[in-house]
Design an enzyme around this catalytic site. Structure first.
Site, PDB file in Angstrom:
ATOM      1  N   GLU A 106       4.719  -9.730   8.136  1.00  0.00           N
ATOM      2  CA  GLU A 106       3.529 -10.550   7.900  1.00  0.00           C
ATOM      3  C   GLU A 106       2.358  -9.628   7.605  1.00  0.00           C
ATOM      4  O   GLU A 106       2.290  -8.505   8.106  1.00  0.00           O
ATOM      5  CB  GLU A 106       3.241 -11.459   9.094  1.00  0.00           C
ATOM      6  N   TYR A 118       4.541  -4.362  -0.961  1.00  0.00           N
ATOM      7  CA  TYR A 118       5.711  -5.166  -0.585  1.00  0.00           C
ATOM      8  C   TYR A 118       6.308  -5.875  -1.800  1.00  0.00           C
ATOM      9  O   TYR A 118       7.530  -5.956  -1.938  1.00  0.00           O
ATOM     10  CB  TYR A 118       5.324  -6.189   0.489  1.00  0.00           C
TER      11      TYR A 118
HETATM   12  C1  LIG Z   1      -0.424  -0.141   3.047  1.00  0.00           C
HETATM   13  C2  LIG Z   1      -0.314   1.378   3.094  1.00  0.00           C
HETATM   14  C3  LIG Z   1       0.725   1.779   4.156  1.00  0.00           C
HETATM   15  C4  LIG Z   1       0.172   1.862   1.722  1.00  0.00           C
HETATM   16  O1  LIG Z   1       0.384   3.254   1.783  1.00  0.00           O
HETATM   17  P1  LIG Z   1       0.009   4.218   0.576  1.00  0.00           P
HETATM   18  O2  LIG Z   1       0.701   5.512   0.821  1.00  0.00           O
HETATM   19  O3  LIG Z   1      -1.462   4.263   0.387  1.00  0.00           O
HETATM   20  O4  LIG Z   1       0.660   3.453  -0.662  1.00  0.00           O
HETATM   21  P2  LIG Z   1       1.452   4.100  -1.873  1.00  0.00           P
HETATM   22  O5  LIG Z   1       0.689   5.247  -2.449  1.00  0.00           O
HETATM   23  O6  LIG Z   1       2.853   4.358  -1.467  1.00  0.00           O
HETATM   24  O7  LIG Z   1       1.376   2.890  -2.920  1.00  0.00           O
HETATM   25  C5  LIG Z   1       2.357   1.911  -2.899  1.00  0.00           C
HETATM   26  C6  LIG Z   1       1.911   0.726  -3.727  1.00  0.00           C
HETATM   27  O8  LIG Z   1       0.859   0.050  -3.026  1.00  0.00           O
HETATM   28  C7  LIG Z   1      -0.040  -0.473  -3.994  1.00  0.00           C
HETATM   29  N1  LIG Z   1      -1.311   0.214  -3.874  1.00  0.00           N
HETATM   30  C8  LIG Z   1      -1.565   1.439  -3.343  1.00  0.00           C
HETATM   31  N2  LIG Z   1      -2.892   1.709  -3.386  1.00  0.00           N
HETATM   32  C9  LIG Z   1      -3.474   0.632  -3.961  1.00  0.00           C
HETATM   33  C10 LIG Z   1      -4.836   0.275  -4.261  1.00  0.00           C
HETATM   34  N3  LIG Z   1      -5.836   1.109  -3.969  1.00  0.00           N
HETATM   35  N4  LIG Z   1      -5.055  -0.933  -4.813  1.00  0.00           N
HETATM   36  C11 LIG Z   1      -4.061  -1.793  -5.089  1.00  0.00           C
HETATM   37  N5  LIG Z   1      -2.739  -1.528  -4.807  1.00  0.00           N
HETATM   38  C12 LIG Z   1      -2.471  -0.326  -4.265  1.00  0.00           C
HETATM   39  C13 LIG Z   1       0.559  -0.216  -5.360  1.00  0.00           C
HETATM   40  O9  LIG Z   1       1.447  -1.286  -5.659  1.00  0.00           O
HETATM   41  C14 LIG Z   1       1.337   1.055  -5.086  1.00  0.00           C
HETATM   42  O10 LIG Z   1       2.366   1.304  -6.001  1.00  0.00           O
HETATM   43  P3  LIG Z   1       2.044   2.094  -7.393  1.00  0.00           P
HETATM   44  O11 LIG Z   1       1.199   3.281  -7.048  1.00  0.00           O
HETATM   45  O12 LIG Z   1       3.388   2.477  -7.920  1.00  0.00           O
HETATM   46  O13 LIG Z   1       1.331   1.098  -8.248  1.00  0.00           O
HETATM   47  C15 LIG Z   1      -1.690   2.058   3.393  1.00  0.00           C
HETATM   48  O14 LIG Z   1      -2.630   1.595   2.455  1.00  0.00           O
HETATM   49  C16 LIG Z   1      -2.216   1.798   4.788  1.00  0.00           C
HETATM   50  O15 LIG Z   1      -1.914   2.529   5.719  1.00  0.00           O
HETATM   51  N6  LIG Z   1      -3.043   0.732   4.964  1.00  0.00           N
HETATM   52  C17 LIG Z   1      -3.626   0.396   6.277  1.00  0.00           C
HETATM   53  C18 LIG Z   1      -2.600  -0.178   7.198  1.00  0.00           C
HETATM   54  C19 LIG Z   1      -1.996  -1.438   6.630  1.00  0.00           C
HETATM   55  O16 LIG Z   1      -2.685  -2.284   6.112  1.00  0.00           O
HETATM   56  N7  LIG Z   1      -0.666  -1.541   6.760  1.00  0.00           N
HETATM   57  C20 LIG Z   1       0.068  -2.717   6.323  1.00  0.00           C
HETATM   58  C21 LIG Z   1       0.122  -3.703   7.454  1.00  0.00           C
HETATM   59  S1  LIG Z   1       0.989  -5.186   6.966  1.00  0.00           S
END
Ligand SMILES: CC(C)(COP(=O)(O)OP(=O)(O)OC[C@H]1O[C@@H](n2cnc3c(N)ncnc32)[C@H](O)[C@@H]1OP(=O)(O)O)[C@@H](O)C(=O)NCCC(=O)NCCS
Length: 145
Positions: A106, A118
């Site tokens: 979720e 996701y």
């Molecule tokens: C969600 C989270 C884990 C993603 O980790 P990340 O290492 O930054 O993400 P990635 O670099 O692997 O990117 C994966 C995908 O996320 C999306 N994404 C990443 N950054 C983005 C941005 N700034 N805007 C929109 N989409 C984005 C894209 O789909 C991306 O894939 P792509 O680069 O091939 O287009 C990170 O942002 C985080 O820790 N957020 C705070 C905690 C959180 O919200 N966790 C989820 C709880 S449900």
């Protein structure tokens, strides 16, 4: 290139995990919540390292042939470098090895970064929990393996 190493949580990692979690302004997990998952036999708590520094983590639970992703976080300076994808990939490989059929999670409706991540991995929205996070809806997502 930075190589990500993923290994199991150890109690000595807790302070750093709390530091990373506490940077997130919403829905923060407490020390006790992390310890509960560490002590839960159904839960898996994985830590991501780059050059011996913790940069993120993922926590999931497996019950029979279903998995639930409970938390995934990449520390702020390391976001957008596909480490979130690597953490999710690592979990999905584990699910495939364990013959998991369905993965659930979720996410806040406003958390578009996580929702994009996701969706890229084939998760589909199947329901909404209204006002689940205080005043914000939770999107329930599912992926079938
Ligand atoms: C969600 C989270 C884990 C993603 O980790 P990340 O290492 O930054 O993400 P990635 O670099 O692997 O990117 C994966 C995908 O996320 C999306 N994404 C990443 N950054 C983005 C941005 N700034 N805007 C929109 N989409 C984005 C894209 O789909 C991306 O894939 P792509 O680069 O091939 O287009 C990170 O942002 C985080 O820790 N957020 C705070 C905690 C959180 O919200 N966790 C989820 C709880 S449900």
């Amino acid at each position: 290139m930075d190589t990500l190493i993923i290994s199991n949580f150890k109690e000595e990692n807790l302070e750093k995990i709390l530091e990373i979690e506490n940077k997130i302004s919403y829905n923060q997990w407490t020390r006790q919540m992390f310890l509960d998952e560490y002590n839960n036999k159904s839960s898996f708590f994985k830590i991501a390292y780059i050059q011996n520094n913790i940069i993120g983590f993922i926590i999931y639970r497996i019950i029979l042939d279903e998995a639930e992703i409970l938390n995934i976080v990449v520390d702020t300076p390391f976001r957008g470098k596909h480490f979130g994808k690597e953490l999710l990939n690592n979990a999905i490989t584990d699910f495939l090895n364990k013959n998991i059929k369905n993965i659930f999670l979720e996410v806040r409706k406003s958390n578009l970064v996580a929702i994009n991540l996701y969706k890229e991995y084939g998760f589909n929205e199947y329901s909404i929990r209204k006002k689940y996070y205080n005043n914000e809806d939770a999107i329930l997502m599912k992926k079938t393996l």
